[in-house]
Design an enzyme around this catalytic site. Structure first.
Site, PDB file in Angstrom:
ATOM      1  N   CYS A 104      38.970 -21.816 -16.378  1.00 50.33           N
ATOM      2  CA  CYS A 104      38.236 -22.606 -17.368  1.00 50.33           C
ATOM      3  C   CYS A 104      37.519 -21.719 -18.378  1.00 50.33           C
ATOM      4  CB  CYS A 104      37.248 -23.559 -16.691  1.00 50.33           C
ATOM      5  SG  CYS A 104      35.808 -22.750 -15.958  1.00 50.33           S
ATOM      6  N   HIS A 132      18.537 -22.851 -17.251  1.00 53.74           N
ATOM      7  CA  HIS A 132      19.862 -23.463 -17.288  1.00 53.74           C
ATOM      8  C   HIS A 132      20.917 -22.451 -16.874  1.00 53.74           C
ATOM      9  CE1 HIS A 132      23.187 -25.923 -18.859  1.00 53.74           C
ATOM     10  NE2 HIS A 132      23.660 -24.811 -19.401  1.00 53.74           N
ATOM     11  N   HIS A 190      27.067 -26.118 -15.469  1.00 54.64           N
ATOM     12  CA  HIS A 190      27.284 -27.478 -14.969  1.00 54.64           C
ATOM     13  C   HIS A 190      28.140 -27.410 -13.713  1.00 54.64           C
ATOM     14  CE1 HIS A 190      26.136 -28.330 -19.153  1.00 54.64           C
ATOM     15  NE2 HIS A 190      25.731 -29.501 -18.694  1.00 54.64           N
ATOM     16  N   ASP A 250      35.916 -31.167  -9.594  1.00 51.35           N
ATOM     17  CA  ASP A 250      37.324 -31.141  -9.991  1.00 51.35           C
ATOM     18  C   ASP A 250      38.068 -29.918  -9.457  1.00 51.35           C
ATOM     19  OD1 ASP A 250      36.300 -29.100 -11.513  1.00 51.35           O
ATOM     20  OD2 ASP A 250      36.855 -29.946 -13.447  1.00 51.35           O
ATOM     21  N   ARG A 288      33.233 -27.343  -8.619  1.00 46.85           N
ATOM     22  CA  ARG A 288      33.338 -26.173  -9.502  1.00 46.85           C
ATOM     23  C   ARG A 288      32.000 -25.973 -10.197  1.00 46.85           C
ATOM     24  NH1 ARG A 288      34.955 -25.919 -15.164  1.00 46.85           N
ATOM     25  NH2 ARG A 288      35.515 -28.117 -15.009  1.00 46.85           N
ATOM     26  N   CYS A 318      30.384 -24.256 -12.741  1.00 44.67           N
ATOM     27  CA  CYS A 318      30.855 -23.586 -13.950  1.00 44.67           C
ATOM     28  C   CYS A 318      29.644 -22.935 -14.610  1.00 44.67           C
ATOM     29  CB  CYS A 318      31.502 -24.637 -14.840  1.00 44.67           C
ATOM     30  SG  CYS A 318      32.184 -24.000 -16.360  1.00 44.67           S
TER      31      CYS A 318
END
Ligand code: ZN
Length: 130
Positions: free
Chosen positions: A64, A101, A104, A108, A117, A119
């Site tokens: 990704c 932060h 996310h 999936d 996942r 990410c």
């Protein structure tokens, strides 16, 4: 939140790029992060506060463009909260120690033990080789 800093204090300890992602929930461009191709055995920590977030054995190649993990070091190492920005229903992942932060989490990844996942932005993390 164990680590609390003002915006001015965060700007002193973080670079402008780090501040944008960690404190303004920015996203680094895909395929650019320095930890994307990191395959050594070690520990991933929050770049803002040093909280241990992930171990290398949970890192997997998700294709990704961002470093991806299937589980955090401990379930309480991170905080997940709904994020409806950009017209999407996503789940934001924050450092539980300083509220920065990280990225996310998406359900999936059926090829992993958890199906999740995480990410993450490379710039939100540091890596320590074991
Ligand atoms: Zn942190």
């Amino acid at each position: 939140m164990p680590v609390e800093r003002t915006d001015a204090e965060w700007r002193e300890v973080l670079s402008p790029e780090e501040y944008h992602v960690l404190r303004e929930a920015g996203t680094e461009r895909p395929w650019t992060g320095e930890l994307l191709e990191e395959h050594r055995v070690g520990t991933y920590k929050c770049r803002a506060c040093g909280n241990v977030l992930f171990q290398s054995e949970t890192k997997f190649d998700s294709h990704c463009g961002w470093p991806s993990f299937y589980a955090p070091e401990r379930s309480d190492a991170v905080i997940a909260r709904p994020d409806d920005s950009l017209g999407m229903r996503r789940t934001e992942v924050l450092c539980a120690n300083c509220g920065s932060h990280l990225g996310h989490v998406f359900p999936d990844a059926p090829q992993t033990p958890t199906g999740d996942r995480y990410c993450m932005n490379s710039i939100s993390l540091t890596f320590d080789e074991n």
